[in-house]
Design a protein around this motif. Structure first.
Motif, short mmCIF file in Angstrom:
data_model
loop_
_atom_site.label_atom_id
_atom_site.label_comp_id
_atom_site.label_asym_id
_atom_site.label_seq_id
_atom_site.Cartn_x
_atom_site.Cartn_y
_atom_site.Cartn_z
N SER A 1 27.80 58.90 38.04
CA SER A 1 29.11 59.33 38.48
C SER A 1 29.56 60.52 37.65
O SER A 1 29.60 60.45 36.43
N SER A 2 29.91 61.62 38.31
CA SER A 2 30.35 62.78 37.54
C SER A 2 31.74 62.52 36.96
O SER A 2 32.12 63.11 35.96
N ALA A 3 32.51 61.60 37.58
CA ALA A 3 33.82 61.25 37.04
C ALA A 3 33.64 60.58 35.68
O ALA A 3 34.38 60.85 34.74
N VAL A 4 32.64 59.70 35.57
CA VAL A 4 32.36 59.05 34.30
C VAL A 4 31.93 60.09 33.28
O VAL A 4 32.42 60.13 32.15
N GLU A 5 31.00 60.95 33.70
CA GLU A 5 30.50 61.99 32.81
C GLU A 5 31.64 62.86 32.29
O GLU A 5 31.71 63.17 31.10
N LYS B 1 37.79 57.55 41.63
CA LYS B 1 36.48 57.96 42.12
C LYS B 1 35.36 56.99 41.82
O LYS B 1 34.36 56.97 42.52
N VAL B 2 35.50 56.21 40.75
CA VAL B 2 34.37 55.39 40.35
C VAL B 2 34.37 54.06 41.10
O VAL B 2 35.36 53.34 41.10
N LYS B 3 33.25 53.78 41.76
CA LYS B 3 33.07 52.49 42.43
C LYS B 3 31.91 51.79 41.76
O LYS B 3 31.31 52.30 40.82
N PHE B 4 31.59 50.60 42.26
CA PHE B 4 30.43 49.89 41.73
C PHE B 4 29.42 49.70 42.84
O PHE B 4 29.79 49.40 43.99
N ASN C 1 25.96 48.74 39.33
CA ASN C 1 26.04 49.89 38.44
C ASN C 1 27.24 50.75 38.87
O ASN C 1 27.71 50.62 39.99
N ILE C 2 27.73 51.63 37.99
CA ILE C 2 28.78 52.54 38.42
C ILE C 2 28.21 53.54 39.42
O ILE C 2 27.05 53.92 39.34
N ALA C 3 29.04 53.94 40.37
CA ALA C 3 28.57 54.82 41.45
C ALA C 3 29.77 55.57 42.01
O ALA C 3 30.91 55.19 41.78
#
Lengths: 198, 198
Positions: free
Chosen positions: A5-9, B54-57, B63-65
Protein backbone atom coordinates in the motif's frame (compact mmCIF):
# COMPACT_ATOMS: atom_id res chain seq x y z
CA UNK A 1 11.15 -2.88 0.67
CA UNK A 2 7.81 -1.96 -0.84
CA UNK A 3 4.55 -2.10 1.01
CA UNK A 4 1.47 -3.35 -0.81
CA UNK A 5 0.00 0.00 0.00
CA UNK A 6 1.49 3.33 -1.00
CA UNK A 7 -0.62 4.95 1.76
CA UNK A 8 1.25 2.83 4.31
CA UNK A 9 4.57 3.62 2.67
CA UNK A 10 3.84 7.35 2.74
CA UNK A 11 2.70 7.32 6.38
CA UNK A 12 5.89 5.45 7.34
CA UNK A 13 7.96 8.01 5.44
CA UNK A 14 6.21 10.98 7.02
CA UNK A 15 6.35 9.59 10.57
CA UNK A 16 10.04 8.73 10.26
CA UNK A 17 10.77 12.43 9.74
CA UNK A 18 9.79 13.08 13.37
CA UNK A 19 12.66 13.48 15.85
CA UNK A 20 13.64 10.19 17.49
CA UNK A 21 11.59 8.13 15.03
CA UNK A 22 13.43 5.79 12.67
CA UNK A 23 11.95 3.74 9.88
CA UNK A 24 11.34 0.74 12.14
CA UNK A 25 9.53 2.79 14.81
CA UNK A 26 7.49 4.48 12.09
CA UNK A 27 6.46 1.06 10.78
CA UNK A 28 5.41 -0.01 14.27
CA UNK A 29 3.36 3.18 14.61
CA UNK A 30 1.62 2.65 11.28
CA UNK A 31 0.75 -0.97 12.04
CA UNK A 32 -0.48 0.14 15.43
CA UNK A 33 -2.68 2.80 13.80
CA UNK A 34 -4.05 0.27 11.30
CA UNK A 35 -5.36 -1.70 14.27
CA UNK A 36 -7.08 1.33 15.83
CA UNK A 37 -10.55 2.65 15.05
CA UNK A 38 -10.81 5.10 12.11
CA UNK A 39 -11.96 7.69 14.66
CA UNK A 40 -8.76 7.33 16.71
CA UNK A 41 -6.54 7.77 13.65
CA UNK A 42 -8.56 10.77 12.48
CA UNK A 43 -8.25 12.34 15.94
CA UNK A 44 -4.48 12.12 15.65
CA UNK A 45 -4.49 13.45 12.10
CA UNK A 46 -6.75 16.37 13.01
CA UNK A 47 -4.73 17.26 16.10
CA UNK A 48 -1.67 17.63 13.85
CA UNK A 49 -3.34 19.75 11.18
CA UNK A 50 -4.77 21.90 13.98
CA UNK A 51 -1.21 22.69 15.01
CA UNK A 52 -0.82 24.58 11.76
CA UNK A 53 -4.18 26.28 11.88
CA UNK A 54 -4.54 27.18 15.53
CA UNK A 55 -1.08 27.64 16.98
CA UNK A 56 0.44 31.09 16.72
CA UNK A 57 3.44 32.63 18.42
CA UNK A 58 3.13 35.28 21.13
CA UNK A 59 3.92 38.73 19.73
CA UNK A 60 5.74 39.64 22.95
CA UNK A 61 7.79 36.62 24.00
CA UNK A 62 7.47 34.28 20.99
CA UNK A 63 5.99 31.50 23.15
CA UNK A 64 3.31 29.33 21.54
CA UNK A 65 -0.15 30.88 21.84
CA UNK A 66 -3.62 30.63 20.39
CA UNK A 67 -4.19 34.38 20.51
CA UNK A 68 -2.08 37.42 19.74
CA UNK A 69 -0.21 37.00 23.04
CA UNK A 70 0.42 33.93 25.20
CA UNK A 71 -1.25 33.08 28.50
CA UNK A 72 1.85 33.95 30.49
CA UNK A 73 2.30 37.42 28.98
CA UNK A 74 -1.44 38.11 29.46
CA UNK A 75 -1.54 36.84 33.06
CA UNK A 76 -1.83 39.48 35.78
CA UNK A 77 -0.34 37.11 38.33
CA UNK A 78 3.14 37.14 36.80
CA UNK A 79 6.02 39.27 37.98
CA UNK A 80 6.70 41.58 35.03
CA UNK A 81 10.07 42.73 36.36
CA UNK A 82 11.88 39.46 35.57
CA UNK A 83 12.41 37.95 32.14
CA UNK A 84 13.83 34.47 31.73
CA UNK A 85 15.47 33.99 28.31
CA UNK A 86 15.18 30.47 26.87
CA UNK A 87 16.17 28.83 23.60
CA UNK A 88 12.87 27.24 22.65
CA UNK A 89 9.22 27.44 23.70
CA UNK A 90 9.38 23.95 25.22
CA UNK A 91 12.01 25.17 27.70
CA UNK A 92 9.27 27.42 29.15
CA UNK A 93 7.25 24.35 30.08
CA UNK A 94 10.23 22.81 31.81
CA UNK A 95 10.36 25.89 34.07
CA UNK A 96 6.58 26.06 34.49
CA UNK A 97 6.55 22.49 35.75
CA UNK A 98 8.75 23.50 38.68
CA UNK A 99 6.08 25.99 39.79
CA UNK A 100 8.94 28.11 41.21
CA UNK A 101 9.17 30.84 38.63
CA UNK A 102 6.56 33.60 38.43
CA UNK A 103 8.24 36.01 36.00
CA UNK A 104 7.93 36.34 32.23
CA UNK A 105 9.86 34.58 29.48
CA UNK A 106 11.51 35.37 26.18
CA UNK A 107 12.05 32.69 23.54
CA UNK A 108 15.16 33.24 21.40
CA UNK A 109 14.15 30.60 18.87
CA UNK A 110 17.58 28.92 18.93
CA UNK A 111 21.18 29.68 19.83
CA UNK A 112 24.08 31.33 18.06
CA UNK A 113 25.74 28.69 15.91
CA UNK A 114 28.12 30.05 13.27
CA UNK A 115 28.67 26.54 11.87
CA UNK A 116 24.96 26.24 11.10
CA UNK A 117 24.87 29.82 9.85
CA UNK A 118 22.73 31.03 12.76
CA UNK A 119 23.66 34.58 13.76
CA UNK A 120 22.05 37.15 16.09
CA UNK A 121 19.63 38.25 13.36
CA UNK A 122 18.16 34.76 13.16
CA UNK A 123 17.23 34.87 16.86
CA UNK A 124 14.66 37.07 18.63
CA UNK A 125 17.39 39.19 20.23
CA UNK A 126 16.19 42.58 18.97
CA UNK A 127 12.71 41.85 20.36
CA UNK A 128 14.29 41.05 23.75
CA UNK A 129 16.20 44.34 23.87
CA UNK A 130 13.01 46.23 23.00
CA UNK A 131 11.35 44.71 26.07
CA UNK A 132 14.06 45.90 28.45
CA UNK A 133 12.56 49.16 29.71
CA UNK A 134 12.62 50.56 33.27
CA UNK A 135 10.07 48.04 34.52
CA UNK A 136 12.48 45.13 33.99
CA UNK A 137 14.85 44.54 36.91
CA UNK A 138 16.38 41.17 36.08
CA UNK A 139 17.12 39.08 33.03
CA UNK A 140 17.85 35.39 33.67
CA UNK A 141 19.73 33.71 30.82
CA UNK A 142 18.55 30.10 30.73
CA UNK A 143 20.06 28.86 27.49
CA UNK A 144 21.35 25.28 27.64
CA UNK A 145 24.80 24.65 29.18
CA UNK A 146 26.14 23.63 25.74
CA UNK A 147 28.94 25.42 23.86
CA UNK A 148 26.39 27.31 21.75
CA UNK A 149 24.18 28.03 24.75
CA UNK A 150 27.13 29.50 26.69
CA UNK A 151 28.26 31.55 23.69
CA UNK A 152 24.75 32.92 23.31
CA UNK A 153 24.66 33.77 27.03
CA UNK A 154 27.94 35.67 26.68
CA UNK A 155 26.63 37.51 23.63
CA UNK A 156 23.47 38.55 25.48
CA UNK A 157 25.57 39.62 28.47
CA UNK A 158 27.54 42.01 26.26
CA UNK A 159 24.33 43.62 25.01
CA UNK A 160 22.44 43.74 28.32
CA UNK A 161 25.14 44.59 30.88
CA UNK A 162 25.49 48.21 29.64
CA UNK A 163 21.75 48.70 30.30
CA UNK A 164 22.33 48.40 34.07
CA UNK A 165 19.83 45.60 34.43
CA UNK A 166 20.66 42.72 36.78
CA UNK A 167 21.76 39.81 34.58
CA UNK A 168 21.93 36.24 35.89
CA UNK A 169 22.66 32.80 34.49
CA UNK A 170 21.00 29.63 35.82
CA UNK A 171 23.33 27.51 37.97
CA UNK A 172 25.27 24.67 36.45
CA UNK A 173 26.13 21.83 38.83
CA UNK A 174 25.38 18.27 39.84
CA UNK A 175 21.80 17.29 38.94
CA UNK A 176 19.65 16.38 41.93
CA UNK A 177 19.76 12.61 42.49
CA UNK A 178 22.88 12.14 40.36
CA UNK A 179 26.12 10.56 41.47
CA UNK A 180 29.26 12.71 41.95
CA UNK A 181 31.33 9.80 40.72
CA UNK A 182 29.71 9.94 37.30
CA UNK A 183 29.71 13.70 36.84
CA UNK A 184 31.99 15.04 34.10
CA UNK A 185 34.82 17.45 34.93
CA UNK A 186 33.11 20.51 33.44
CA UNK A 187 30.00 19.96 35.53
CA UNK A 188 32.07 19.39 38.69
CA UNK A 189 34.12 22.55 38.06
CA UNK A 190 30.91 24.52 37.62
CA UNK A 191 29.44 22.96 40.76
CA UNK A 192 32.51 24.03 42.75
CA UNK A 193 32.50 27.50 41.20
CA UNK A 194 28.83 27.97 42.05
CA UNK A 195 29.08 26.63 45.63
CA UNK A 196 26.92 28.41 48.18
CA UNK A 197 27.01 28.63 51.99
CA UNK A 198 24.76 26.25 53.89
CA UNK B 1 1.30 21.15 33.19
CA UNK B 2 -0.86 23.23 30.89
CA UNK B 3 0.23 24.51 27.53
CA UNK B 4 -0.88 27.96 26.46
CA UNK B 5 -2.43 26.23 23.53
CA UNK B 6 -4.99 23.47 23.77
CA UNK B 7 -4.08 22.51 20.19
CA UNK B 8 -0.53 21.77 21.38
CA UNK B 9 -1.85 19.90 24.39
CA UNK B 10 -4.13 17.77 22.23
CA UNK B 11 -1.40 16.97 19.70
CA UNK B 12 0.92 15.93 22.55
CA UNK B 13 -1.81 13.73 23.98
CA UNK B 14 -2.62 12.11 20.63
CA UNK B 15 1.03 11.49 19.71
CA UNK B 16 1.83 9.99 23.10
CA UNK B 17 -0.72 7.24 22.38
CA UNK B 18 1.61 5.88 19.68
CA UNK B 19 3.71 2.86 20.64
CA UNK B 20 7.12 3.80 22.01
CA UNK B 21 6.15 7.47 22.40
CA UNK B 22 5.95 8.92 25.89
CA UNK B 23 4.78 12.38 26.85
CA UNK B 24 8.28 13.84 26.57
CA UNK B 25 8.90 12.42 23.10
CA UNK B 26 5.46 13.64 22.03
CA UNK B 27 6.35 17.14 23.24
CA UNK B 28 9.59 17.05 21.27
CA UNK B 29 7.66 15.97 18.18
CA UNK B 30 5.11 18.76 18.55
CA UNK B 31 7.76 21.44 19.02
CA UNK B 32 9.60 20.01 16.04
CA UNK B 33 6.41 20.21 13.97
CA UNK B 34 5.78 23.80 15.08
CA UNK B 35 9.13 24.70 13.51
CA UNK B 36 8.28 23.03 10.19
CA UNK B 37 6.40 24.54 7.27
CA UNK B 38 2.58 24.24 7.38
CA UNK B 39 2.86 22.10 4.24
CA UNK B 40 5.14 19.57 5.96
CA UNK B 41 2.78 19.22 8.91
CA UNK B 42 -0.22 18.87 6.63
CA UNK B 43 1.59 16.17 4.63
CA UNK B 44 2.02 14.17 7.83
CA UNK B 45 -1.59 14.76 8.89
CA UNK B 46 -2.93 13.74 5.47
CA UNK B 47 -0.76 10.63 5.28
CA UNK B 48 -2.32 9.48 8.55
CA UNK B 49 -5.93 10.15 7.59
CA UNK B 50 -5.22 8.37 4.27
CA UNK B 51 -4.39 5.26 6.30
CA UNK B 52 -8.03 5.09 7.30
CA UNK B 53 -9.44 5.90 3.90
CA UNK B 54 -7.16 3.96 1.57
CA UNK B 55 -5.82 0.97 3.44
CA UNK B 56 -7.89 -2.20 3.32
CA UNK B 57 -7.06 -5.76 4.28
CA UNK B 58 -6.58 -8.50 1.69
CA UNK B 59 -9.66 -10.73 1.53
CA UNK B 60 -7.43 -13.81 1.09
CA UNK B 61 -4.50 -13.42 3.49
CA UNK B 62 -5.49 -10.37 5.58
CA UNK B 63 -2.32 -8.49 4.59
CA UNK B 64 -2.64 -4.73 4.12
CA UNK B 65 -3.80 -3.83 0.61
CA UNK B 66 -5.27 -0.97 -1.37
CA UNK B 67 -7.52 -3.24 -3.41
CA UNK B 68 -9.69 -6.24 -2.65
CA UNK B 69 -6.58 -8.47 -2.51
CA UNK B 70 -2.94 -7.65 -1.74
CA UNK B 71 -0.05 -7.45 -4.21
CA UNK B 72 1.40 -10.75 -3.04
CA UNK B 73 -1.82 -12.73 -3.43
CA UNK B 74 -2.35 -11.15 -6.88
CA UNK B 75 1.21 -11.74 -8.08
CA UNK B 76 1.71 -14.49 -10.64
CA UNK B 77 5.34 -14.87 -9.66
CA UNK B 78 4.59 -16.32 -6.24
CA UNK B 79 4.60 -20.02 -5.39
CA UNK B 80 0.98 -20.76 -4.48
CA UNK B 81 1.78 -24.12 -2.92
CA UNK B 82 3.40 -22.67 0.22
CA UNK B 83 1.68 -20.51 2.85
CA UNK B 84 3.66 -18.83 5.59
CA UNK B 85 1.50 -18.08 8.64
CA UNK B 86 2.48 -14.91 10.53
CA UNK B 87 1.05 -13.01 13.49
CA UNK B 88 0.81 -9.55 11.99
CA UNK B 89 1.02 -7.91 8.57
CA UNK B 90 4.34 -6.28 9.45
CA UNK B 91 5.91 -9.73 9.87
CA UNK B 92 5.31 -10.21 6.14
CA UNK B 93 7.62 -7.31 5.40
CA UNK B 94 10.31 -8.81 7.59
CA UNK B 95 10.23 -11.91 5.37
CA UNK B 96 9.95 -9.93 2.15
CA UNK B 97 13.11 -8.02 3.03
CA UNK B 98 15.09 -11.27 3.00
CA UNK B 99 14.07 -11.82 -0.62
CA UNK B 100 14.30 -15.57 0.07
CA UNK B 101 10.64 -16.48 0.29
CA UNK B 102 8.46 -16.69 -2.81
CA UNK B 103 5.33 -18.32 -1.39
CA UNK B 104 2.13 -16.75 -0.07
CA UNK B 105 1.30 -15.58 3.46
CA UNK B 106 -1.53 -15.73 5.93
CA UNK B 107 -1.91 -13.12 8.66
CA UNK B 108 -3.49 -14.47 11.86
CA UNK B 109 -4.00 -11.01 13.33
CA UNK B 110 -2.47 -11.98 16.69
CA UNK B 111 -1.75 -15.05 18.79
CA UNK B 112 -3.76 -17.18 21.19
CA UNK B 113 -3.63 -15.49 24.56
CA UNK B 114 -6.20 -16.75 27.07
CA UNK B 115 -5.12 -14.12 29.60
CA UNK B 116 -6.03 -11.35 27.17
CA UNK B 117 -9.20 -13.20 26.17
CA UNK B 118 -7.93 -13.94 22.67
CA UNK B 119 -9.14 -17.33 21.47
CA UNK B 120 -9.09 -19.05 18.05
CA UNK B 121 -12.23 -17.22 16.93
CA UNK B 122 -10.48 -13.86 17.33
CA UNK B 123 -7.76 -14.92 14.88
CA UNK B 124 -8.05 -15.62 11.14
CA UNK B 125 -7.72 -19.36 11.67
CA UNK B 126 -10.91 -20.40 9.90
CA UNK B 127 -9.86 -18.41 6.82
CA UNK B 128 -6.51 -20.23 6.86
CA UNK B 129 -8.15 -23.66 6.95
CA UNK B 130 -10.39 -22.65 4.04
CA UNK B 131 -7.29 -21.91 1.95
CA UNK B 132 -5.79 -25.36 2.50
CA UNK B 133 -6.98 -27.20 -0.62
CA UNK B 134 -5.02 -29.68 -2.76
CA UNK B 135 -2.86 -26.94 -4.29
CA UNK B 136 -1.19 -26.19 -0.95
CA UNK B 137 1.77 -28.47 -0.17
CA UNK B 138 3.37 -26.77 2.80
CA UNK B 139 2.34 -24.50 5.66
CA UNK B 140 5.18 -22.71 7.48
CA UNK B 141 4.21 -21.52 10.96
CA UNK B 142 6.18 -18.32 11.57
CA UNK B 143 4.59 -17.02 14.76
CA UNK B 144 7.06 -15.45 17.19
CA UNK B 145 9.10 -17.77 19.44
CA UNK B 146 7.22 -16.45 22.51
CA UNK B 147 5.03 -18.56 24.81
CA UNK B 148 1.90 -17.40 22.99
CA UNK B 149 3.51 -17.83 19.58
CA UNK B 150 4.53 -21.41 20.41
CA UNK B 151 1.09 -22.22 21.81
CA UNK B 152 -0.52 -20.87 18.64
CA UNK B 153 1.88 -22.94 16.52
CA UNK B 154 0.88 -26.08 18.47
CA UNK B 155 -2.80 -25.25 18.07
CA UNK B 156 -2.40 -24.81 14.30
CA UNK B 157 -0.42 -28.07 14.14
CA UNK B 158 -3.33 -29.94 15.72
CA UNK B 159 -5.71 -28.55 13.09
CA UNK B 160 -3.47 -28.89 10.04
CA UNK B 161 -1.61 -32.19 10.65
CA UNK B 162 -4.74 -34.32 9.95
CA UNK B 163 -5.01 -32.67 6.52
CA UNK B 164 -1.80 -34.41 5.36
CA UNK B 165 -0.14 -31.12 4.43
CA UNK B 166 3.56 -30.66 5.22
CA UNK B 167 3.73 -28.46 8.28
CA UNK B 168 6.94 -26.70 9.31
CA UNK B 169 8.05 -24.23 11.97
CA UNK B 170 10.78 -21.61 11.38
CA UNK B 171 14.06 -22.53 13.10
CA UNK B 172 14.87 -21.17 16.52
CA UNK B 173 18.55 -20.76 17.28
CA UNK B 174 21.40 -18.35 17.74
CA UNK B 175 20.81 -15.12 15.75
CA UNK B 176 23.41 -14.47 13.07
CA UNK B 177 26.18 -12.26 14.48
CA UNK B 178 25.22 -12.91 18.11
CA UNK B 179 27.49 -14.28 20.79
CA UNK B 180 26.97 -17.84 22.15
CA UNK B 181 28.05 -16.58 25.54
CA UNK B 182 25.07 -14.27 25.79
CA UNK B 183 22.42 -16.63 24.43
CA UNK B 184 19.75 -17.74 26.91
CA UNK B 185 19.32 -21.43 27.77
CA UNK B 186 16.06 -21.83 25.82
CA UNK B 187 17.62 -20.48 22.63
CA UNK B 188 20.72 -22.66 23.07
CA UNK B 189 18.57 -25.77 23.64
CA UNK B 190 16.62 -24.98 20.49
CA UNK B 191 19.83 -24.36 18.55
CA UNK B 192 21.14 -27.79 19.63
CA UNK B 193 17.82 -29.46 18.89
CA UNK B 194 17.70 -27.94 15.41
CA UNK B 195 21.34 -28.70 14.55
CA UNK B 196 21.97 -29.70 10.95
CA UNK B 197 24.80 -31.54 9.21
CA UNK B 198 27.45 -29.41 7.55
Amino acid sequence: MHYSSSAVERAVMELSKLPGVGRKSAQRMVFYLLKQSPQAVNDLSTSLSDLVQKVKFCSICNNIAEEETCEICRSEKRDRSIICVVEEANDIWAFERTGDYRGLYHVLGGVLSPLDGIGPDDLHVKELLQRLDDSVHEVIVATNPSTEGEATALYLAKLIKPLAIKLTRIARGIPVGADLEHADEMTLSRALEGRAEI
